[in-house]
Scaffold this active site. Structure first.
Site, PDB file in Angstrom:
ATOM      1  N   SER A   1       0.834  -1.197   0.000  1.00  0.00           N
ATOM      2  CA  SER A   1       0.000   0.000   0.000  1.00  0.00           C
ATOM      3  C   SER A   1       0.869   1.247   0.000  1.00  0.00           C
ATOM      4  O   SER A   1       1.983   1.237   0.546  1.00  0.00           O
ATOM      5  CB  SER A   1      -0.836  -0.035   1.278  1.00  0.00           C
ATOM      6  OG  SER A   1      -1.385   1.228   1.550  1.00  0.00           O
TER       7      SER A   1
ATOM      8  N   TYR B   1      -1.628  -0.887  10.947  1.00  0.00           N
ATOM      9  CA  TYR B   1      -1.914  -1.465   9.626  1.00  0.00           C
ATOM     10  C   TYR B   1      -0.728  -1.239   8.686  1.00  0.00           C
ATOM     11  O   TYR B   1      -0.217  -2.166   8.051  1.00  0.00           O
ATOM     12  CB  TYR B   1      -3.202  -0.860   9.040  1.00  0.00           C
ATOM     13  CG  TYR B   1      -3.357  -1.134   7.567  1.00  0.00           C
ATOM     14  CD1 TYR B   1      -3.653  -2.415   7.103  1.00  0.00           C
ATOM     15  CD2 TYR B   1      -3.183  -0.118   6.616  1.00  0.00           C
ATOM     16  CE1 TYR B   1      -3.777  -2.669   5.740  1.00  0.00           C
ATOM     17  CE2 TYR B   1      -3.304  -0.361   5.262  1.00  0.00           C
ATOM     18  CZ  TYR B   1      -3.597  -1.644   4.830  1.00  0.00           C
ATOM     19  OH  TYR B   1      -3.701  -1.887   3.481  1.00  0.00           O
TER      20      TYR B   1
ATOM     21  N   LYS C   1       2.142  -3.841   6.691  1.00  0.00           N
ATOM     22  CA  LYS C   1       2.549  -3.838   5.273  1.00  0.00           C
ATOM     23  C   LYS C   1       4.073  -3.705   5.152  1.00  0.00           C
ATOM     24  O   LYS C   1       4.712  -4.402   4.368  1.00  0.00           O
ATOM     25  CB  LYS C   1       1.865  -2.691   4.522  1.00  0.00           C
ATOM     26  CG  LYS C   1       0.372  -2.878   4.352  1.00  0.00           C
ATOM     27  CD  LYS C   1       0.055  -4.050   3.448  1.00  0.00           C
ATOM     28  CE  LYS C   1      -1.406  -4.419   3.455  1.00  0.00           C
ATOM     29  NZ  LYS C   1      -1.731  -5.713   2.898  1.00  0.00           N
TER      30      LYS C   1
HETATM   31  P1  NAD Z   1     -10.927  -6.803   1.591  1.00  0.00           P
HETATM   32  O1  NAD Z   1     -11.119  -6.760   3.058  1.00  0.00           O
HETATM   33  O2  NAD Z   1     -12.124  -6.614   0.722  1.00  0.00           O
HETATM   34  O3  NAD Z   1     -10.206  -8.171   1.169  1.00  0.00           O
HETATM   35  C1  NAD Z   1      -9.312  -8.853   2.015  1.00  0.00           C
HETATM   36  C2  NAD Z   1      -9.832 -10.276   2.164  1.00  0.00           C
HETATM   37  O4  NAD Z   1      -8.951 -10.982   3.043  1.00  0.00           O
HETATM   38  C3  NAD Z   1     -11.224 -10.320   2.779  1.00  0.00           C
HETATM   39  O5  NAD Z   1     -12.086 -11.064   1.931  1.00  0.00           O
HETATM   40  C4  NAD Z   1     -11.015 -11.021   4.108  1.00  0.00           C
HETATM   41  O6  NAD Z   1     -12.130 -11.831   4.460  1.00  0.00           O
HETATM   42  C5  NAD Z   1      -9.749 -11.812   3.857  1.00  0.00           C
HETATM   43  N1  NAD Z   1      -8.957 -12.131   5.055  1.00  0.00           N
HETATM   44  C6  NAD Z   1      -8.568 -11.292   6.051  1.00  0.00           C
HETATM   45  N2  NAD Z   1      -7.866 -11.973   6.973  1.00  0.00           N
HETATM   46  C7  NAD Z   1      -7.814 -13.276   6.548  1.00  0.00           C
HETATM   47  C8  NAD Z   1      -7.235 -14.456   7.063  1.00  0.00           C
HETATM   48  N3  NAD Z   1      -6.592 -14.465   8.244  1.00  0.00           N
HETATM   49  N4  NAD Z   1      -7.342 -15.596   6.361  1.00  0.00           N
HETATM   50  C9  NAD Z   1      -8.005 -15.615   5.177  1.00  0.00           C
HETATM   51  N5  NAD Z   1      -8.607 -14.539   4.643  1.00  0.00           N
HETATM   52  C10 NAD Z   1      -8.495 -13.377   5.324  1.00  0.00           C
HETATM   53  O7  NAD Z   1      -9.802  -5.734   1.223  1.00  0.00           O
HETATM   54  P2  NAD Z   1      -9.270  -5.250  -0.191  1.00  0.00           P
HETATM   55  O8  NAD Z   1      -9.578  -3.806  -0.304  1.00  0.00           O
HETATM   56  O9  NAD Z   1      -9.696  -6.187  -1.246  1.00  0.00           O
HETATM   57  O10 NAD Z   1      -7.713  -5.379   0.072  1.00  0.00           O
HETATM   58  C11 NAD Z   1      -6.944  -6.484  -0.395  1.00  0.00           C
HETATM   59  C12 NAD Z   1      -5.512  -6.278   0.026  1.00  0.00           C
HETATM   60  O11 NAD Z   1      -5.045  -5.048  -0.509  1.00  0.00           O
HETATM   61  C13 NAD Z   1      -5.324  -6.178   1.536  1.00  0.00           C
HETATM   62  O12 NAD Z   1      -4.125  -6.826   1.884  1.00  0.00           O
HETATM   63  C14 NAD Z   1      -5.217  -4.682   1.768  1.00  0.00           C
HETATM   64  O13 NAD Z   1      -4.467  -4.383   2.909  1.00  0.00           O
HETATM   65  C15 NAD Z   1      -4.500  -4.222   0.508  1.00  0.00           C
HETATM   66  N6  NAD Z   1      -4.745  -2.817   0.184  1.00  0.00           N
HETATM   67  C16 NAD Z   1      -6.014  -2.328   0.089  1.00  0.00           C
HETATM   68  C17 NAD Z   1      -6.222  -0.968  -0.179  1.00  0.00           C
HETATM   69  C18 NAD Z   1      -7.613  -0.410  -0.250  1.00  0.00           C
HETATM   70  O14 NAD Z   1      -7.760   0.824  -0.118  1.00  0.00           O
HETATM   71  N7  NAD Z   1      -8.656  -1.206  -0.486  1.00  0.00           N
HETATM   72  C19 NAD Z   1      -5.122  -0.113  -0.382  1.00  0.00           C
HETATM   73  C20 NAD Z   1      -3.839  -0.653  -0.302  1.00  0.00           C
HETATM   74  C21 NAD Z   1      -3.658  -2.010  -0.021  1.00  0.00           C
HETATM   75  N1  UFG Z   2     -12.299  11.616   3.483  1.00  0.00           N
HETATM   76  C1  UFG Z   2     -13.283  12.522   3.870  1.00  0.00           C
HETATM   77  N2  UFG Z   2     -14.430  12.015   4.446  1.00  0.00           N
HETATM   78  C2  UFG Z   2     -14.633  10.686   4.641  1.00  0.00           C
HETATM   79  C3  UFG Z   2     -13.606   9.777   4.239  1.00  0.00           C
HETATM   80  C4  UFG Z   2     -12.448  10.284   3.668  1.00  0.00           C
HETATM   81  O1  UFG Z   2     -13.144  13.717   3.706  1.00  0.00           O
HETATM   82  O2  UFG Z   2     -15.683  10.286   5.180  1.00  0.00           O
HETATM   83  C5  UFG Z   2     -11.075  12.128   2.822  1.00  0.00           C
HETATM   84  C6  UFG Z   2      -9.799  11.835   3.592  1.00  0.00           C
HETATM   85  O3  UFG Z   2      -9.543  12.857   4.526  1.00  0.00           O
HETATM   86  C7  UFG Z   2      -8.766  11.764   2.452  1.00  0.00           C
HETATM   87  C8  UFG Z   2      -9.578  11.201   1.276  1.00  0.00           C
HETATM   88  O4  UFG Z   2     -10.940  11.462   1.594  1.00  0.00           O
HETATM   89  O5  UFG Z   2      -8.349  13.058   2.108  1.00  0.00           O
HETATM   90  C9  UFG Z   2      -9.390   9.708   1.071  1.00  0.00           C
HETATM   91  O6  UFG Z   2      -9.636   9.031   2.295  1.00  0.00           O
HETATM   92  P1  UFG Z   2      -9.796   7.432   2.351  1.00  0.00           P
HETATM   93  O7  UFG Z   2     -10.130   7.082   3.768  1.00  0.00           O
HETATM   94  O8  UFG Z   2     -10.728   6.964   1.297  1.00  0.00           O
HETATM   95  O9  UFG Z   2      -8.354   6.906   1.930  1.00  0.00           O
HETATM   96  P2  UFG Z   2      -6.923   7.184   2.577  1.00  0.00           P
HETATM   97  O10 UFG Z   2      -6.096   7.867   1.538  1.00  0.00           O
HETATM   98  O11 UFG Z   2      -7.017   7.823   3.894  1.00  0.00           O
HETATM   99  O12 UFG Z   2      -6.393   5.700   2.818  1.00  0.00           O
HETATM  100  C10 UFG Z   2      -6.490   4.688   1.823  1.00  0.00           C
HETATM  101  C11 UFG Z   2      -6.683   3.332   2.500  1.00  0.00           C
HETATM  102  C12 UFG Z   2      -5.457   2.960   3.286  1.00  0.00           C
HETATM  103  C13 UFG Z   2      -4.272   3.005   2.376  1.00  0.00           C
HETATM  104  C14 UFG Z   2      -4.143   4.363   1.720  1.00  0.00           C
HETATM  105  C15 UFG Z   2      -3.020   4.370   0.716  1.00  0.00           C
HETATM  106  O13 UFG Z   2      -7.799   3.366   3.372  1.00  0.00           O
HETATM  107  O14 UFG Z   2      -5.593   1.655   3.749  1.00  0.00           O
HETATM  108  O15 UFG Z   2      -5.371   4.674   1.025  1.00  0.00           O
HETATM  109  O16 UFG Z   2      -3.162   3.344  -0.179  1.00  0.00           O
HETATM  110  F1  UFG Z   2      -3.174   2.782   3.105  1.00  0.00           F
END
Ligand code: NAD
Ligand code: UFG
Length: 336
Positions: free
Chosen positions: A124, A148, A152
């Site tokens: 991430s 978190y 990572k």
């Molecule tokens: P998500 O929660 O939709 O998907 C993650 C999946 O992992 C879920 O289905 C959950 O049930 C499963 N899981 C969690 N712990 C587990 C375990 N112990 N064993 C088996 N399954 C397990 O999240 P996502 O948005 O699809 O994210 C996927 C990956 O990408 C994650 O590692 C997350 O940290 C990373 N990521 C997500 C974002 C984002 O903004 N969505 C940004 C950067 C990185």
């Molecule tokens: N924001 C609002 N109101 C809300 C939610 C978000 O104003 O209700 C704003 C935040 O302040 C930020 C932007 O919208 O400026 C995006 O916020 P998000 O919570 O959607 O995303 P972040 O950038 O804070 O974080 C996301 C994921 C993290 C990841 C990061 C970088 O949630 O897990 O992107 O990949 F680490």
């Protein structure tokens, strides 16, 4: 190529499964379903017309996980499984470290034992911590600002050490920026439990009338309109980034690190107004105090992925909003 997808019923995992299946990859998927629904398995099969094996398994259950490796011979692992809520990780750090780190160690132990030496890992942009300048390239300093992000960063380091210990490994570390959007069919999208933390699902839930108004966290950042700027990337573009990493890096030893973003930053109000155009209604909002831990702006230098993987995000902001809105309108209560 036979691929094990961990966390494959989650938001990004499920979209990646579709892209893999459509390109003829053979898949085995497991997920504990802690943050996703088993319904996703049938939806992915129905969208693609392809079959795959699904195991309900927690990666903390080493025996259950080993059974999957006993039953199948994999060429590569795409590792999405993990907990991802920043705020919850601050409240429950032990749960996050246990799940994400111990779970990944169980997976890596089995990859060593069963000689599966290719992995693509979901990292991430959070690993860049409190960035001082943008755009962010892969060689920027790394730090964690919450548990978190700590998981990572630790997993990235574990993977780097794994390669040092056995340089037959191919490790692809993909650092995602802010995934939004949904599958074009409207049948699959982000399915957050409870009140969303992230911007896009919050906006669509206000637009559909489930939430009253968006709280905009701060309007005095040094950005175009004072609200926070992020690099929003369509989840299908992100999914295709994984295909490119598999195509280009499977069997190529090394630690391959890429930003997956568009390289373009949009502010909170720009996202809100684009969504208003798409859903053709006013979306109420109020400016409130900045959220603790948020940075002013974050967007990628995505040129390395273009140069080395031939990957570039193709879908623009309008399409991201249209697809998110279609998903929200067709599934007002998610998949529940
Ligand atoms: P998500 O929660 O939709 O998907 C993650 C999946 O992992 C879920 O289905 C959950 O049930 C499963 N899981 C969690 N712990 C587990 C375990 N112990 N064993 C088996 N399954 C397990 O999240 P996502 O948005 O699809 O994210 C996927 C990956 O990408 C994650 O590692 C997350 O940290 C990373 N990521 C997500 C974002 C984002 O903004 N969505 C940004 C950067 C990185
Ligand atoms: N924001 C609002 N109101 C809300 C939610 C978000 O104003 O209700 C704003 C935040 O302040 C930020 C932007 O919208 O400026 C995006 O916020 P998000 O919570 O959607 O995303 P972040 O950038 O804070 O974080 C996301 C994921 C993290 C990841 C990061 C970088 O949630 O897990 O992107 O990949 F680490």
């Amino acid at each position: 190529m036979k691929v094990l997808v961990t966390g494959g019923t989650g938001y990004i995992g499920s979209h990646t499964c579709i892209e893999l299946l459509e390109r003829g990859y053979e898949l085995v998927v497991f997920d504990s379903l802690v943050n996703s629904s088993e319904k996703v398995v049938d939806i992915v099969k129905s969208i693609t017309g392809k079959d795959f094996k699904f195991y309900k398994c927690d990666m903390l259950d080493a025996d259950g996980l080993e059974q999957i490796f006993e039953d199948n011979k994999f060429d590569s692992v795409v590792h999405f499984a993990g907990l991802k809520a920043v705020g919850e990780s601050v409240e429950m750090p032990v749960k996050y470290y246990t799940n994400n780190i111990c779970g990944t160690l169980n997976l890596l132990r089995l990859m060593e034992k069963y000689e599966v030496r290719n992995i693509v890992f979901s990292s991430s942009a959070t690993v860049y911590g409190d960035v001082k300048t943008v755009p962010i390239s892969e060689d920027f300093p790394l730090s964690a600002t919450n548990p978190y992000g700590g998981t990572k960063l630790m997993i990235e380091n574990i993977l780097k050490d794994l390669f040092v210990s056995d340089n037959r490994f191919s490790v692809s570390i993909l650092r995602y920026f802010n995934p939004i959007g949904a599958h074009i069919s409207g049948r699959l999208g982000e399915n957050p439990r409870g009140i969303p933390n992230n911007l896009m699902p919050y906006i669509t839930q206000v637009a559909i009338g489930k939430l009253d108004y968006l709280r905009v966290f701060g309007d005095t950042y040094p950005t175009r309109d004072g609200t926070g700027v992020r690099d929003y990337i369509h989840v299908v573009d992100l999914a295709i980034g994984h295909i490119k990493a598999l195509e280009k890096k499977t069997g190529i030893p090394g630690v391959h690190i890429y930003n997956l973003g568009t390289g373009i930053g949009y502010s909170v109000l720009e996202i809100l107004h684009t969504m208003e155009e798409v859903c053709k209604k006013k979306i109420p909002y109020r400016i409130v105090s900045p959220r603790a831990g948020d940075i002013a702006q974050c967007y990628a230098d995505a040129s390395k992925a273009l140069l080395e993987l031939g990957w570039k995000a193709e879908r623009g902001l309008k399409q991201m909003c249209e697809d998110s809105w279609r998903w929200q309108s067709m599934n007002p209560n998610g998949l529940e």
